[in-house]
Scaffold this motif. Structure first.
Motif, PDB file in Angstrom:
ATOM      1  N   ALA A  88       0.626  -1.437  -0.348  1.00  0.00           N
ATOM      2  CA  ALA A  88       0.054  -0.361   0.218  1.00  0.00           C
ATOM      3  C   ALA A  88       1.065   1.149   0.204  1.00  0.00           C
ATOM      4  O   ALA A  88       0.126   2.008  -0.692  1.00  0.00           O
ATOM      5  N   GLU A  89       1.814   1.530   0.915  1.00  0.00           N
ATOM      6  CA  GLU A  89       2.682   1.986   0.698  1.00  0.00           C
ATOM      7  C   GLU A  89       3.458   2.768  -0.486  1.00  0.00           C
ATOM      8  O   GLU A  89       3.763   3.880  -0.901  1.00  0.00           O
ATOM      9  N   THR A  90       3.746   1.413  -1.005  1.00  0.00           N
ATOM     10  CA  THR A  90       4.482   1.894  -2.455  1.00  0.00           C
ATOM     11  C   THR A  90       3.368   2.776  -3.686  1.00  0.00           C
ATOM     12  O   THR A  90       3.502   3.317  -4.381  1.00  0.00           O
ATOM     13  N   LEU A  91       2.369   2.104  -3.176  1.00  0.00           N
ATOM     14  CA  LEU A  91       0.930   2.626  -4.966  1.00  0.00           C
ATOM     15  C   LEU A  91       0.693   3.755  -4.368  1.00  0.00           C
ATOM     16  O   LEU A  91       0.372   4.915  -4.735  1.00  0.00           O
ATOM     17  N   ARG A  92       0.393   3.933  -2.681  1.00  0.00           N
ATOM     18  CA  ARG A  92       0.273   5.395  -2.058  1.00  0.00           C
ATOM     19  C   ARG A  92       1.646   6.417  -2.639  1.00  0.00           C
ATOM     20  O   ARG A  92       1.692   7.355  -3.535  1.00  0.00           O
ATOM     21  N   ALA A  93       2.845   5.981  -3.296  1.00  0.00           N
ATOM     22  CA  ALA A  93       3.868   7.080  -3.226  1.00  0.00           C
ATOM     23  C   ALA A  93       4.101   6.918  -4.585  1.00  0.00           C
ATOM     24  O   ALA A  93       4.360   8.237  -4.906  1.00  0.00           O
ATOM     25  N   TRP A  94       4.140   6.578  -5.200  1.00  0.00           N
ATOM     26  CA  TRP A  94       3.045   6.014  -7.355  1.00  0.00           C
ATOM     27  C   TRP A  94       2.705   7.206  -7.221  1.00  0.00           C
ATOM     28  O   TRP A  94       2.288   8.240  -8.088  1.00  0.00           O
ATOM     29  N   ARG A  95       1.124   7.578  -6.324  1.00  0.00           N
ATOM     30  CA  ARG A  95      -0.086   8.144  -6.731  1.00  0.00           C
ATOM     31  C   ARG A  95      -0.194   9.320  -6.479  1.00  0.00           C
ATOM     32  O   ARG A  95      -0.585  10.447  -7.295  1.00  0.00           O
ATOM     33  N   ARG A  96       1.019   9.744  -5.044  1.00  0.00           N
ATOM     34  CA  ARG A  96       1.603  10.504  -4.876  1.00  0.00           C
ATOM     35  C   ARG A  96       2.244  11.760  -6.366  1.00  0.00           C
ATOM     36  O   ARG A  96       1.871  12.884  -6.239  1.00  0.00           O
ATOM     37  N   GLN A 112       6.732  12.486 -15.972  1.00  0.00           N
ATOM     38  CA  GLN A 112       5.372  11.846 -16.114  1.00  0.00           C
ATOM     39  C   GLN A 112       5.749  10.903 -16.547  1.00  0.00           C
ATOM     40  O   GLN A 112       5.145   9.686 -16.614  1.00  0.00           O
ATOM     41  N   ASP A 113       6.211  10.762 -17.879  1.00  0.00           N
ATOM     42  CA  ASP A 113       6.414   9.740 -18.608  1.00  0.00           C
ATOM     43  C   ASP A 113       7.363   8.484 -18.149  1.00  0.00           C
ATOM     44  O   ASP A 113       6.913   7.134 -18.123  1.00  0.00           O
ATOM     45  N   GLN A 114       8.063   9.154 -16.922  1.00  0.00           N
ATOM     46  CA  GLN A 114       9.067   8.006 -16.131  1.00  0.00           C
ATOM     47  C   GLN A 114       8.144   6.889 -15.517  1.00  0.00           C
ATOM     48  O   GLN A 114       8.441   6.282 -15.026  1.00  0.00           O
ATOM     49  N   LEU A 115       7.172   8.181 -14.594  1.00  0.00           N
ATOM     50  CA  LEU A 115       5.874   6.988 -14.093  1.00  0.00           C
ATOM     51  C   LEU A 115       5.108   5.767 -14.485  1.00  0.00           C
ATOM     52  O   LEU A 115       4.602   5.616 -13.881  1.00  0.00           O
ATOM     53  N   LYS A 116       4.987   6.731 -15.586  1.00  0.00           N
ATOM     54  CA  LYS A 116       3.969   5.729 -16.548  1.00  0.00           C
ATOM     55  C   LYS A 116       4.827   5.320 -16.696  1.00  0.00           C
ATOM     56  O   LYS A 116       4.277   3.306 -16.979  1.00  0.00           O
ATOM     57  N   GLY A 117       6.130   4.443 -16.609  1.00  0.00           N
ATOM     58  CA  GLY A 117       7.274   3.190 -16.898  1.00  0.00           C
ATOM     59  C   GLY A 117       7.018   2.762 -15.953  1.00  0.00           C
ATOM     60  O   GLY A 117       6.827   1.504 -16.043  1.00  0.00           O
ATOM     61  N   MET A 118       7.342   3.447 -14.775  1.00  0.00           N
ATOM     62  CA  MET A 118       7.434   2.066 -13.790  1.00  0.00           C
ATOM     63  C   MET A 118       6.006   1.934 -12.362  1.00  0.00           C
ATOM     64  O   MET A 118       6.191   0.293 -12.584  1.00  0.00           O
ATOM     65  N   LYS A 119       4.889   2.250 -13.709  1.00  0.00           N
ATOM     66  CA  LYS A 119       3.595   1.659 -13.475  1.00  0.00           C
ATOM     67  C   LYS A 119       3.772  -0.253 -13.813  1.00  0.00           C
ATOM     68  O   LYS A 119       3.876  -0.538 -13.010  1.00  0.00           O
ATOM     69  N   GLY A 120       4.496  -0.606 -15.119  1.00  0.00           N
ATOM     70  CA  GLY A 120       4.712  -1.599 -15.344  1.00  0.00           C
ATOM     71  C   GLY A 120       5.488  -2.333 -14.988  1.00  0.00           C
ATOM     72  O   GLY A 120       5.303  -3.185 -13.960  1.00  0.00           O
ATOM     73  N   VAL A 121       6.874  -1.678 -14.117  1.00  0.00           N
ATOM     74  CA  VAL A 121       7.398  -2.458 -13.513  1.00  0.00           C
ATOM     75  C   VAL A 121       6.867  -3.267 -11.941  1.00  0.00           C
ATOM     76  O   VAL A 121       7.667  -3.805 -11.945  1.00  0.00           O
ATOM     77  N   LEU A 122       6.309  -1.643 -11.612  1.00  0.00           N
ATOM     78  CA  LEU A 122       5.823  -1.862  -9.519  1.00  0.00           C
ATOM     79  C   LEU A 122       4.904  -3.089  -9.714  1.00  0.00           C
ATOM     80  O   LEU A 122       4.240  -3.638  -9.083  1.00  0.00           O
ATOM     81  N   GLY A 142      12.501   0.732   3.838  1.00  0.00           N
ATOM     82  CA  GLY A 142      11.496   1.189   4.911  1.00  0.00           C
ATOM     83  C   GLY A 142      10.454   1.634   4.059  1.00  0.00           C
ATOM     84  O   GLY A 142      10.113   0.784   3.119  1.00  0.00           O
ATOM     85  N   ARG A 143       9.595   2.760   4.523  1.00  0.00           N
ATOM     86  CA  ARG A 143       8.938   3.294   3.633  1.00  0.00           C
ATOM     87  C   ARG A 143       8.935   4.007   2.593  1.00  0.00           C
ATOM     88  O   ARG A 143       9.788   4.404   2.503  1.00  0.00           O
ATOM     89  N   PRO A 144       8.557   3.677   1.250  1.00  0.00           N
ATOM     90  CA  PRO A 144       8.840   4.052  -0.405  1.00  0.00           C
ATOM     91  C   PRO A 144       8.671   5.610   0.425  1.00  0.00           C
ATOM     92  O   PRO A 144       7.462   5.786   0.222  1.00  0.00           O
ATOM     93  N   ASP A 145       9.152   6.054  -0.263  1.00  0.00           N
ATOM     94  CA  ASP A 145       8.590   8.302  -0.871  1.00  0.00           C
ATOM     95  C   ASP A 145       9.017   8.099  -2.432  1.00  0.00           C
ATOM     96  O   ASP A 145       7.879   8.051  -2.567  1.00  0.00           O
TER      97      ASP A 145
END
Length: 230
Positions: A13-21, A76-86, A169-172
């Motif tokens: 959940a912390e990872t998903l929140r960090a990405w969405r944030r 923004q492009d980086q975050l899109k690419g991260m989604k498939g990895v995560l 620890g907590r993904p940020d």
């Protein structure tokens, strides 16, 4: 390099929140920067003289927000690419490794990179050098990598194709990484990559293959979603 979990990083959940944030921050920053650019155009029109002077004034005023918009778009492009990895890979612990600054012949903040070493999934005794990519300027990127080199970090992905790192620890702050010698427009499984690793890289969209209709059909969002719940 023990794994925290065999589940994909996004199941945390912390990872998903960090990405969405991070995605929300980029979206609002893009909106505000676009508005600022428009306001500067209005100001230039109001106080400008002749056409040439107006254009010069606008370029002078608009250059910083336009450059900022370009940096935000890359993030923004980086975050899109991260989604498939995560959605595909779990977090793995990586012990501290030397980090060094490398300056390329390019200009601006994109000419600055950090290099990290991550074990090869198919040959744990062999390290793969990855480059931490920088998009949005600021101290957080540098500070995160400095701590990673001292304290170790978490990695999701395959270092031979790409991935994401964050502090233990907590993904940020999530940072995209690419292999120093990346595969581009590959045809078929590269030498030294196992069938399982190749399939995983393809499903995360980091294999370096040209995007085709067959690839989308085989590894599209629905396929990934089904595999996660299987």
């Amino acid at each position: 390099m023990p794994e925290h979990s065999h589940q994909a990083a996004f199941r945390d959940a912390e990872t998903l929140r960090a990405w969405r944030r991070a995605r929300r921050h980029i979206l609002w920053s893009l909106i505000l920067s676009t508005v600022a650019t428009f306001v500067l155009l209005v100001v230039a029109v109001e106080i400008g003289g002749d056409a040439n002077g107006l254009m010069y004034l606008y370029c002078l005023l608009a250059a910083p927000p336009i450059l900022w918009i370009a940096a935000l778009s890359r993030r923004q492009d980086q975050l899109k690419g991260m989604k498939g990895v995560l959605e595909t890979y779990p977090w793995q612990d990586v012990t501290p490794a030397p980090v060094r600054m490398v300056k390329t012949s390019g200009s601006g903040y994109e000419a600055e990179y950090k290099r990290l070493r991550i074990p090869d999934p198919d040959e744990p005794g062999k390290n793969v050098t990855v480059i931490a990519r920088r998009s949005v300027p600021g101290p957080k990127w540098r500070r995160t990598l400095s701590k990673a080199s001292e304290q170790g970090f978490q990695f999701a992905g395959d270092p031979r194709f790409g991935g994401v790192i964050t502090l233990r620890g907590r993904p940020d702050y999530l940072i995209a990484v690419l292999p120093q010698h990346e595969f581009l427009n590959v045809q078929g499984r590269p030498k030294g990559v196992s069938e399982a690793a190749w399939h995983r890289a393809r499903s995360a969209w980091i294999s370096g293959e040209p995007i085709t209709a067959e690839l989308v059909e085989e590894f599209g969002p629905e396929s990934r979603r089904s595999s996660r719940h299987a």
